[in-house]
Design an enzyme around this catalytic site. Structure first.
Site, mmCIF file in Angstrom:
data_model
loop_
_atom_site.group_PDB
_atom_site.id
_atom_site.type_symbol
_atom_site.label_atom_id
_atom_site.label_comp_id
_atom_site.label_asym_id
_atom_site.label_seq_id
_atom_site.Cartn_x
_atom_site.Cartn_y
_atom_site.Cartn_z
ATOM 1 N N PRO A 116 6.221 6.205 -2.344
ATOM 2 C CA PRO A 116 6.653 7.089 -1.261
ATOM 3 C C PRO A 116 6.135 8.517 -1.220
ATOM 4 O O PRO A 116 6.014 9.188 -0.340
ATOM 5 C CB PRO A 116 7.770 7.711 -3.206
ATOM 6 N N LEU A 151 1.347 -1.048 -0.177
ATOM 7 C CA LEU A 151 0.109 0.009 -0.333
ATOM 8 C C LEU A 151 0.801 1.696 -0.211
ATOM 9 O O LEU A 151 0.734 2.275 -0.497
ATOM 10 C CB LEU A 151 -0.579 0.363 1.334
ATOM 11 N N ILE A 179 7.675 -2.575 2.071
ATOM 12 C CA ILE A 179 7.234 -3.477 2.254
ATOM 13 C C ILE A 179 7.792 -4.678 2.762
ATOM 14 O O ILE A 179 8.421 -5.080 2.874
ATOM 15 C CB ILE A 179 6.802 -3.535 0.948
ATOM 16 N N GLU A 203 1.350 0.081 10.079
ATOM 17 C CA GLU A 203 -0.893 0.081 9.658
ATOM 18 C C GLU A 203 -0.749 2.003 10.507
ATOM 19 O O GLU A 203 -1.584 1.026 11.246
ATOM 20 C CB GLU A 203 -0.329 -1.411 10.701
ATOM 21 N N GLY A 257 1.306 7.738 2.486
ATOM 22 C CA GLY A 257 1.747 6.750 3.254
ATOM 23 C C GLY A 257 0.124 6.907 4.102
ATOM 24 O O GLY A 257 -0.705 5.786 4.204
ATOM 25 N N SER A 258 0.777 7.905 5.396
ATOM 26 C CA SER A 258 -0.776 7.959 6.370
ATOM 27 C C SER A 258 -1.666 8.452 5.835
ATOM 28 O O SER A 258 -2.796 7.818 5.709
ATOM 29 C CB SER A 258 -0.338 8.292 7.326
ATOM 30 N N ARG A 317 19.379 -6.458 41.873
ATOM 31 C CA ARG A 317 20.768 -5.265 41.722
ATOM 32 C C ARG A 317 20.603 -4.191 42.499
ATOM 33 O O ARG A 317 19.856 -3.809 43.417
ATOM 34 C CB ARG A 317 20.470 -4.674 40.259
#
Length: 380
Positions: free
Chosen positions: A127, A124, A156, A361, A130-131, A266
């Site tokens: 360049p 999907l 991808i 995602e 995206g969002s 510790r």
């Protein structure tokens, strides 16, 4: 139908033991080699992990969403690169086919996806997209019995291993209504794969560019009708976001357990770190947020299994769980102190690994927009 309770409990126990005894000892090796060993991949095939979400009639385990997220919680106990081996087969790489595929398409591909013979990938991101998923520029032009695909995809997951891509490409007008979905075999002439990117974290899980140069895709490989691609993609992402949210919770639980174990052992100023109230505060905050994230994931999965729309709930789960695991990882580094910055302890690796969850995602900012939009739509 869901597995019977005894079979599902056995599956969870098997996955938990596999994560603890087999996968965790290999984390440093995967980090160094940037590759999951082939024998591990084969073991995952034999365990049925590639077919968790695929119906039994196609050779999968047919888990419900509620069952799937409980398995994902267990898988969060180790580096997310191991889950990525089969993650696209379980989620975004197969679910477009599961949701919108024809009977013939399902019969052709799903048995081999469930067995792990075929690795899937979801193409999907571009360049310039995206969002903003509706601005896909890769084009698919009808030419008789084929569509000719031209364009490129970016970042991808599993592209260099994939035999089959679910590709979103523009067939019509600008915007979401002009996007269609296609099943694209990796061996079609004109399809090229770039080199795996060097990444901040999650070594062993590869992302690459995918280039389409006049790739002739049979019209029979279209998923649904023209213009339905964006809707399919969003439905796929709803389920994928819920799965990722569960993995985030699992990793947060692992980090808390590691931090608590270290804090008890510790010593500083003559007493264990766990005795210091400011360390206790970090543990308390981490535990509280993780419990809340777990409850949100489980509830959203229940709604999904009941057939309710979960766009809001999946976005909320992914947003909250991914932000939570980031905060938990940061506190874990702080509790470990200098050791948390050293590779031998593994905390700094998980700190780098979990940063991606707030991006892929759908970024946290996109999840916020989805949550607000859906809340306004529902009237609060």
């Amino acid at each position: 139908m869901p597995l019977d309770a005894e079979s599902f409990d056995l599956l969870l126990t098997t996955v938990r033991r596999y994560v603890t005894e087999r996968l965790r000892p290999l984390e440093a090796r995967v980090e160094q080699d940037d590759e999951v060993p082939t024998d591990i991949v084969q073991e995952m095939r034999e365990m049925g992990l590639f077919g968790l979400s695929i119906r039994e009639e196609y050779g999968g385990l047919g888990l419900t969403m509620g069952e799937e997220v409980r398995v994902a919680l267990e898988l969060g106990g180790t580096t997310p690169a191991f889950r990525s081996v089969f993650g696209t087969n379980v989620g975004i790489g197969s679910q477009g086919l599961v949701m919108a595929g024809s009977d013939a398409q399902k019969a052709q591909w799903l048995p081999r996806i469930a067995s792990g013979e075929v690795i899937t990938s979801f193409a999907l991101t571009e360049p310039g997209a995206g969002s903003d998923s509706a601005s896909v520029q890769t084009r698919a032009v009808r030419d008789g019995d084929v569509y000719r695909l031209n364009g490129s995809k970016r970042f991808i997951t599993n592209a260099d291993k994939a035999s089959l891509f679910t590709v979103m490409a523009r067939t019509g007008e600008p915007g979401a209504k002009g996007v269609s979905a296609f099943l694209v075999p990796a061996d079609l002439p004109g399809l090229g794969i770039g080199r795996p990117e060097k990444k901040m974290g999650q070594q062993g899980a590869h992302v690459c560019d995918v280039i389409f140069d006049d790739v002739a895709v049979p019209a029979a490989n279209r998923l649904g009708e023209e213009g339905e691609g964006f809707r399919i993609a969003m439905q796929v992402l709803d389920r994928g976001r819920l799965h990722i949210a569960a993995v985030c919770v699992g990793i947060a639980e692992r980090l808390i357990a590691d931090a608590v174990g270290y804090a008890k052992e510790r010593k500083q100023f003559g007493q264990p770190l766990a005795d210091f109230q400011l360390v206790q505060a970090m543990i308390a905050d981490s535990k509280t947020e993780t419990l809340a994230a777990r409850a949100l994931v489980i509830e959203a999965a229940r709604l999904k299994d009941e057939g309710a729309p979960i766009t809001l709930e999946a976005a909320a789960a992914k947003y909250f769980a991914s932000e939570t695991v980031g905060r938990v990882a940061d506190r874990a580094v702080q509790i470990f102190g200098g050791a948390g910055y050293i590779a031998d302890y593994g905390i700094e690796r998980l700190y780098r690994d979990v940063r991606l969850f707030r991006i892929y995602e759908g970024t946290s900012q996109v999840q916020q927009l989805v949550i607000a939009r859906e809340t306004l739509k529902r009237g609060g």
